[in-house]
Design a protein around this motif. Structure first.
Motif, PDB file in Angstrom:
ATOM      1  N   LEU A  98     -10.659   6.589   9.764  1.00  0.00           N
ATOM      2  CA  LEU A  98     -10.411   6.728   8.335  1.00  0.00           C
ATOM      3  C   LEU A  98     -10.906   8.059   7.788  1.00  0.00           C
ATOM      4  O   LEU A  98     -10.604   8.421   6.651  1.00  0.00           O
ATOM      5  CB  LEU A  98     -11.082   5.576   7.574  1.00  0.00           C
ATOM      6  CG  LEU A  98     -10.648   4.161   7.957  1.00  0.00           C
ATOM      7  CD1 LEU A  98     -11.420   3.139   7.141  1.00  0.00           C
ATOM      8  CD2 LEU A  98      -9.161   3.974   7.808  1.00  0.00           C
ATOM      9  N   GLY A  99     -11.646   8.801   8.589  1.00  0.00           N
ATOM     10  CA  GLY A  99     -12.232  10.067   8.161  1.00  0.00           C
ATOM     11  C   GLY A  99     -11.248  11.063   7.567  1.00  0.00           C
ATOM     12  O   GLY A  99     -11.511  11.652   6.519  1.00  0.00           O
ATOM     13  N   PRO A 100     -10.114  11.286   8.212  1.00  0.00           N
ATOM     14  CA  PRO A 100      -9.192  12.296   7.693  1.00  0.00           C
ATOM     15  C   PRO A 100      -8.396  11.862   6.452  1.00  0.00           C
ATOM     16  O   PRO A 100      -7.717  12.677   5.840  1.00  0.00           O
ATOM     17  CB  PRO A 100      -8.228  12.555   8.850  1.00  0.00           C
ATOM     18  CG  PRO A 100      -8.662  11.733   9.984  1.00  0.00           C
ATOM     19  CD  PRO A 100      -9.741  10.831   9.531  1.00  0.00           C
ATOM     20  N   LEU A 101      -8.495  10.617   6.063  1.00  0.00           N
ATOM     21  CA  LEU A 101      -7.697  10.123   4.940  1.00  0.00           C
ATOM     22  C   LEU A 101      -8.330  10.506   3.610  1.00  0.00           C
ATOM     23  O   LEU A 101      -9.551  10.455   3.436  1.00  0.00           O
ATOM     24  CB  LEU A 101      -7.541   8.605   5.018  1.00  0.00           C
ATOM     25  CG  LEU A 101      -6.836   8.062   6.263  1.00  0.00           C
ATOM     26  CD1 LEU A 101      -6.812   6.540   6.231  1.00  0.00           C
ATOM     27  CD2 LEU A 101      -5.433   8.611   6.387  1.00  0.00           C
ATOM     28  N   SER A 102      -7.473  10.852   2.659  1.00  0.00           N
ATOM     29  CA  SER A 102      -7.947  11.176   1.313  1.00  0.00           C
ATOM     30  C   SER A 102      -8.253   9.873   0.561  1.00  0.00           C
ATOM     31  O   SER A 102      -7.889   8.779   1.008  1.00  0.00           O
ATOM     32  CB  SER A 102      -6.863  11.945   0.554  1.00  0.00           C
ATOM     33  OG  SER A 102      -5.749  11.102   0.296  1.00  0.00           O
ATOM     34  N   VAL A 103      -8.885  10.011  -0.595  1.00  0.00           N
ATOM     35  CA  VAL A 103      -9.169   8.850  -1.432  1.00  0.00           C
ATOM     36  C   VAL A 103      -7.857   8.160  -1.800  1.00  0.00           C
ATOM     37  O   VAL A 103      -7.751   6.924  -1.750  1.00  0.00           O
ATOM     38  CB  VAL A 103      -9.971   9.249  -2.689  1.00  0.00           C
ATOM     39  CG1 VAL A 103     -10.063   8.093  -3.667  1.00  0.00           C
ATOM     40  CG2 VAL A 103     -11.354   9.742  -2.302  1.00  0.00           C
ATOM     41  N   ALA A 104      -6.839   8.941  -2.150  1.00  0.00           N
ATOM     42  CA  ALA A 104      -5.535   8.364  -2.502  1.00  0.00           C
ATOM     43  C   ALA A 104      -4.936   7.614  -1.309  1.00  0.00           C
ATOM     44  O   ALA A 104      -4.382   6.522  -1.478  1.00  0.00           O
ATOM     45  CB  ALA A 104      -4.582   9.449  -2.977  1.00  0.00           C
ATOM     46  N   ASP A 105      -5.062   8.171  -0.115  1.00  0.00           N
ATOM     47  CA  ASP A 105      -4.571   7.499   1.092  1.00  0.00           C
ATOM     48  C   ASP A 105      -5.316   6.188   1.329  1.00  0.00           C
ATOM     49  O   ASP A 105      -4.722   5.172   1.693  1.00  0.00           O
ATOM     50  CB  ASP A 105      -4.737   8.396   2.325  1.00  0.00           C
ATOM     51  CG  ASP A 105      -3.805   9.581   2.335  1.00  0.00           C
ATOM     52  OD1 ASP A 105      -2.761   9.550   1.639  1.00  0.00           O
ATOM     53  OD2 ASP A 105      -4.121  10.570   3.056  1.00  0.00           O
ATOM     54  N   LEU A 106      -6.630   6.221   1.139  1.00  0.00           N
ATOM     55  CA  LEU A 106      -7.438   5.015   1.330  1.00  0.00           C
ATOM     56  C   LEU A 106      -7.081   3.942   0.311  1.00  0.00           C
ATOM     57  O   LEU A 106      -6.992   2.757   0.654  1.00  0.00           O
ATOM     58  CB  LEU A 106      -8.931   5.366   1.261  1.00  0.00           C
ATOM     59  CG  LEU A 106      -9.451   6.230   2.413  1.00  0.00           C
ATOM     60  CD1 LEU A 106     -10.850   6.743   2.088  1.00  0.00           C
ATOM     61  CD2 LEU A 106      -9.432   5.459   3.724  1.00  0.00           C
ATOM     62  N   GLU A 107      -6.863   4.337  -0.927  1.00  0.00           N
ATOM     63  CA  GLU A 107      -6.466   3.375  -1.953  1.00  0.00           C
ATOM     64  C   GLU A 107      -5.099   2.780  -1.648  1.00  0.00           C
ATOM     65  O   GLU A 107      -4.879   1.579  -1.821  1.00  0.00           O
ATOM     66  CB  GLU A 107      -6.490   4.040  -3.330  1.00  0.00           C
ATOM     67  CG  GLU A 107      -7.902   4.322  -3.814  1.00  0.00           C
ATOM     68  CD  GLU A 107      -7.963   5.163  -5.078  1.00  0.00           C
ATOM     69  OE1 GLU A 107      -6.944   5.790  -5.451  1.00  0.00           O
ATOM     70  OE2 GLU A 107      -9.039   5.197  -5.699  1.00  0.00           O
ATOM     71  N   GLU A 108      -4.181   3.612  -1.162  1.00  0.00           N
ATOM     72  CA  GLU A 108      -2.861   3.118  -0.777  1.00  0.00           C
ATOM     73  C   GLU A 108      -2.978   2.141   0.387  1.00  0.00           C
ATOM     74  O   GLU A 108      -2.299   1.118   0.428  1.00  0.00           O
ATOM     75  CB  GLU A 108      -1.965   4.298  -0.390  1.00  0.00           C
ATOM     76  CG  GLU A 108      -0.558   3.905  -0.004  1.00  0.00           C
ATOM     77  CD  GLU A 108       0.296   5.103   0.367  1.00  0.00           C
ATOM     78  OE1 GLU A 108       1.332   4.876   1.015  1.00  0.00           O
ATOM     79  OE2 GLU A 108      -0.045   6.237   0.016  1.00  0.00           O
ATOM     80  N   ARG A 109      -3.853   2.457   1.313  1.00  0.00           N
ATOM     81  CA  ARG A 109      -4.085   1.573   2.469  1.00  0.00           C
ATOM     82  C   ARG A 109      -4.627   0.220   2.000  1.00  0.00           C
ATOM     83  O   ARG A 109      -4.188  -0.828   2.476  1.00  0.00           O
ATOM     84  CB  ARG A 109      -5.075   2.261   3.415  1.00  0.00           C
ATOM     85  CG  ARG A 109      -5.460   1.463   4.639  1.00  0.00           C
ATOM     86  CD  ARG A 109      -6.522   2.239   5.422  1.00  0.00           C
ATOM     87  NE  ARG A 109      -7.071   1.489   6.509  1.00  0.00           N
ATOM     88  CZ  ARG A 109      -6.722   1.651   7.783  1.00  0.00           C
ATOM     89  NH1 ARG A 109      -5.825   2.537   8.117  1.00  0.00           N
ATOM     90  NH2 ARG A 109      -7.285   0.923   8.719  1.00  0.00           N
ATOM     91  N   ILE A 110      -5.561   0.252   1.064  1.00  0.00           N
ATOM     92  CA  ILE A 110      -6.126  -0.993   0.529  1.00  0.00           C
ATOM     93  C   ILE A 110      -5.038  -1.825  -0.138  1.00  0.00           C
ATOM     94  O   ILE A 110      -4.956  -3.043   0.070  1.00  0.00           O
ATOM     95  CB  ILE A 110      -7.285  -0.702  -0.443  1.00  0.00           C
ATOM     96  CG1 ILE A 110      -8.504  -0.199   0.332  1.00  0.00           C
ATOM     97  CG2 ILE A 110      -7.633  -1.945  -1.258  1.00  0.00           C
ATOM     98  CD1 ILE A 110      -9.615   0.336  -0.549  1.00  0.00           C
ATOM     99  N   ARG A 111      -4.178  -1.187  -0.945  1.00  0.00           N
ATOM    100  CA  ARG A 111      -3.085  -1.920  -1.597  1.00  0.00           C
ATOM    101  C   ARG A 111      -2.164  -2.563  -0.558  1.00  0.00           C
ATOM    102  O   ARG A 111      -1.762  -3.708  -0.699  1.00  0.00           O
ATOM    103  CB  ARG A 111      -2.294  -1.002  -2.522  1.00  0.00           C
ATOM    104  CG  ARG A 111      -2.970  -0.736  -3.845  1.00  0.00           C
ATOM    105  CD  ARG A 111      -2.048  -0.033  -4.831  1.00  0.00           C
ATOM    106  NE  ARG A 111      -1.578   1.275  -4.354  1.00  0.00           N
ATOM    107  CZ  ARG A 111      -2.269   2.409  -4.473  1.00  0.00           C
ATOM    108  NH1 ARG A 111      -3.467   2.394  -5.059  1.00  0.00           N
ATOM    109  NH2 ARG A 111      -1.780   3.542  -4.022  1.00  0.00           N
ATOM    110  N   ALA A 112      -1.845  -1.814   0.476  1.00  0.00           N
ATOM    111  CA  ALA A 112      -0.980  -2.342   1.528  1.00  0.00           C
ATOM    112  C   ALA A 112      -1.640  -3.517   2.245  1.00  0.00           C
ATOM    113  O   ALA A 112      -1.003  -4.535   2.514  1.00  0.00           O
ATOM    114  CB  ALA A 112      -0.625  -1.238   2.518  1.00  0.00           C
TER     115      ALA A 112
END
Length: 65
Positions: A23-37
């Motif tokens: 998860l290190g390379p993911l941005s905050v927006a990417d992480l939030e999108e991942r959580i929604r998914a």
């Protein structure tokens, strides 16, 4: 001990791949999108479980008559 413990595990298991993802390379927006998914997938999985439980209960009620 589970009977499946002796069987080789699938390397291409999507859940295992998801859990190993860095998860290190993911941005905050990417992480939030991942959580929604993931939350959407949790809801879909819970719905499937509920459907299966209700189906089983209906079948059991039908055959008890």
């Amino acid at each position: 001990m589970d009977m499946d413990d002796d069987l080789p595990r699938k390397i291409d298991n999507p859940l295992a791949q998801l859990l190993r993802q860095d998860l290190g390379p993911l941005s905050v927006a990417d992480l939030e999108e991942r959580i929604r998914a993931l939350e959407g997938e949790i809801a879909r999985t819970r719905s499937k479980i509920e459907s299966a439980v209700n189906h089983k209960a209906s079948a059991e009620a039908l055959f008890k008559r």
